[in-house]
Design a protein around this motif. Structure first.
Motif, PDB file in Angstrom:
ATOM      1  N   GLY A 146      11.262  -7.347 -18.322  1.00 54.12           N
ATOM      2  CA  GLY A 146      11.956  -6.726 -17.248  1.00 54.12           C
ATOM      3  C   GLY A 146      11.314  -6.130 -16.245  1.00 54.12           C
ATOM      4  N   SER A 147      10.034  -6.302 -16.223  1.00 48.44           N
ATOM      5  CA  SER A 147       9.123  -6.248 -15.127  1.00 48.44           C
ATOM      6  C   SER A 147       8.157  -7.318 -14.661  1.00 48.44           C
ATOM      7  N   TYR A 148       7.719  -7.211 -13.500  1.00 47.79           N
ATOM      8  CA  TYR A 148       6.614  -8.151 -13.132  1.00 47.79           C
ATOM      9  C   TYR A 148       5.267  -7.591 -13.285  1.00 47.79           C
ATOM     10  N   LYS A 149       4.378  -7.932 -14.225  1.00 49.52           N
ATOM     11  CA  LYS A 149       3.261  -7.470 -14.415  1.00 49.52           C
ATOM     12  C   LYS A 149       2.470  -7.436 -13.103  1.00 49.52           C
ATOM     13  N   HIS A 150       1.636  -6.555 -12.887  1.00 50.73           N
ATOM     14  CA  HIS A 150       0.573  -6.475 -11.558  1.00 50.73           C
ATOM     15  C   HIS A 150      -0.489  -5.350 -11.760  1.00 50.73           C
ATOM     16  N   SER A 151      -1.573  -5.640 -10.862  1.00 45.85           N
ATOM     17  CA  SER A 151      -2.762  -4.631 -10.979  1.00 45.85           C
ATOM     18  C   SER A 151      -3.076  -4.551  -9.506  1.00 45.85           C
ATOM     19  N   LEU A 152      -3.704  -3.360  -9.130  1.00 45.82           N
ATOM     20  CA  LEU A 152      -4.146  -3.087  -7.738  1.00 45.82           C
ATOM     21  C   LEU A 152      -5.798  -2.798  -7.836  1.00 45.82           C
ATOM     22  N   SER A 153      -6.359  -3.162  -6.864  1.00 48.18           N
ATOM     23  CA  SER A 153      -7.805  -2.609  -6.423  1.00 48.18           C
ATOM     24  C   SER A 153      -8.029  -2.402  -5.015  1.00 48.18           C
ATOM     25  N   THR A 154      -8.878  -1.685  -4.519  1.00 47.16           N
ATOM     26  CA  THR A 154      -8.946  -1.246  -3.308  1.00 47.16           C
ATOM     27  C   THR A 154     -10.506  -1.345  -2.820  1.00 47.16           C
ATOM     28  N   VAL A 155     -10.773  -1.774  -1.571  1.00 42.16           N
ATOM     29  CA  VAL A 155     -12.099  -1.889  -1.143  1.00 42.16           C
ATOM     30  C   VAL A 155     -12.019  -0.855   0.171  1.00 42.16           C
ATOM     31  N   PRO A 156     -12.549   0.133   0.233  1.00 43.90           N
ATOM     32  CA  PRO A 156     -12.457   0.727   1.562  1.00 43.90           C
ATOM     33  C   PRO A 156     -13.594   0.535   2.385  1.00 43.90           C
ATOM     34  N   LEU A 157     -13.385   0.298   3.752  1.00 50.11           N
ATOM     35  CA  LEU A 157     -14.352  -0.344   4.651  1.00 50.11           C
ATOM     36  C   LEU A 157     -15.121   0.606   4.972  1.00 50.11           C
ATOM     37  N   TRP A 158     -15.126   1.993   4.725  1.00 45.53           N
ATOM     38  CA  TRP A 158     -16.000   3.009   4.921  1.00 45.53           C
ATOM     39  C   TRP A 158     -17.682   2.586   4.876  1.00 45.53           C
ATOM     40  N   GLU A 159     -18.226   2.851   6.126  1.00 44.72           N
ATOM     41  CA  GLU A 159     -19.689   2.491   6.222  1.00 44.72           C
ATOM     42  C   GLU A 159     -19.825   0.960   6.093  1.00 44.72           C
ATOM     43  N   THR A 160     -18.840   0.302   6.616  1.00 49.58           N
ATOM     44  CA  THR A 160     -19.269  -1.275   6.918  1.00 49.58           C
ATOM     45  C   THR A 160     -19.210  -1.409   8.351  1.00 49.58           C
ATOM     46  N   ALA A 161     -19.524  -2.703   8.769  1.00 50.55           N
ATOM     47  CA  ALA A 161     -19.662  -3.046   9.947  1.00 50.55           C
ATOM     48  C   ALA A 161     -18.234  -2.971  10.722  1.00 50.55           C
ATOM     49  N   ALA A 162     -17.469  -3.402   9.830  1.00 51.38           N
ATOM     50  CA  ALA A 162     -15.845  -3.451  10.206  1.00 51.38           C
ATOM     51  C   ALA A 162     -15.344  -2.221  10.482  1.00 51.38           C
ATOM     52  N   PHE A 163     -15.667  -0.897  10.070  1.00 53.96           N
ATOM     53  CA  PHE A 163     -14.945   0.344   9.941  1.00 53.96           C
ATOM     54  C   PHE A 163     -14.641   0.774  11.408  1.00 53.96           C
ATOM     55  N   ASN A 164     -15.474   0.658  12.318  1.00 59.16           N
ATOM     56  CA  ASN A 164     -15.271   1.167  13.542  1.00 59.16           C
ATOM     57  C   ASN A 164     -14.451   0.455  14.551  1.00 59.16           C
TER      58      ASN A 164
END
Length: 165
Positions: A146-164
Motif C-alpha cells: 500500500g505504499s511506495y517506499k522512499h527515503s530523503l537526504s539533503t545537502v545544504p549549500l551553506w558556505e559553498t561557492a554556490a550559496f550566494n
C-alpha cells in the motif's frame, strides 16, 4: 581403474544439478555493481544481503550519496526498502547548479533494477532554491503493502561557492 558412468535417471539428475549450479553462479554475480562499496550478510540461513552503493552526483560532483538496499539473490524481486545519506565531499560551484534540472520533479541521476518485473530503485536530485538545498530522493517504482517506499537526504549549500548565487 573403474570409471563411474551415470545412466538414465542419475544422469538426468546430475544434469539438472549442474544446470542449477551454473544458474546460481550467474545470478550470484549479476547483482555486483561498480558502485558497490559494502555488502552485509543478513545471516547464514538467508540469501538476502544489504548492499551499499556510493554514487557521486554526475553534475554536482561535490556530493556523494550512499544508498543501502536489500538484495535477495534467489528471488525474482528485491524488497523495496532503501535508505540514503548524501554529504558534501568536494567543492560545489555556481556553474554546477546552472547545469541541473530545477523543475519541481528534478532529475533522475541513478537507477537500479530491483526485479525482473519492472521494479526499479531510483535516485532523484531536486533543488530547493528558497533554502538553497539539494535534496536527494531514493524511491521504489512499485507499490509495496500500500505504499511506495522512499527515503530523503539533503545537502545544504551553506558556505559553498554556490550559496550566494
Amino acid at each position: 581403474m573403474k570409471r563411474l558412468m551415470l545412466q538414465g535417471s542419475a544422469q538426468t539428475k546430475f544434469s539438472k544439478v549442474l544446470r542449477g549450479a551454473i544458474f546460481l553462479a550467474i545470478v550470484g554475480t549479476a547483482g555486483c555493481s561498480d558502485s558497490e562499496v559494502g555488502d552485509v550478510s543478513l545471516g547464514v540461513f538467508t540469501t538476502k544481503d544489504i548492499k551499499i552503493d556510493a554514487l557521486v552526483d554526475p553534475i554536482v560532483t561535490g556530493v556523494t550519496c550512499h544508498i543501502s538496499s536489500i538484495e535477495a539473490d534467489l528471488d525474482f524481486s528485491d524488497p523495496s526498502d532503501s535508505a540514503i545519506a548524501c554529504r558534501q565531499t568536494g567543492p560545489i560551484t555556481a556553474e554546477m547548479l546552472e547545469n541541473i534540472d530545477k523543475s519541481p520533479s528534478g532529475d533522475v541521476i541513478f537507477r537500479k533494477s530491483k526485479s525482473i518485473f519492472f521494479k526499479n530503485m531510483k535516485l532523484r536530485r531536486i533543488y530547493d532554491e528558497e533554502s538553497k538545498t539539494l535534496m536527494y530522493l531514493s524511491y521504489s517504482t512499485k507499490e509495496t503493502s500500500g505504499s511506495y517506499k522512499h527515503s530523503l537526504s539533503t545537502v545544504p549549500l551553506w558556505e559553498t561557492a554556490a550559496f550566494n548565487n
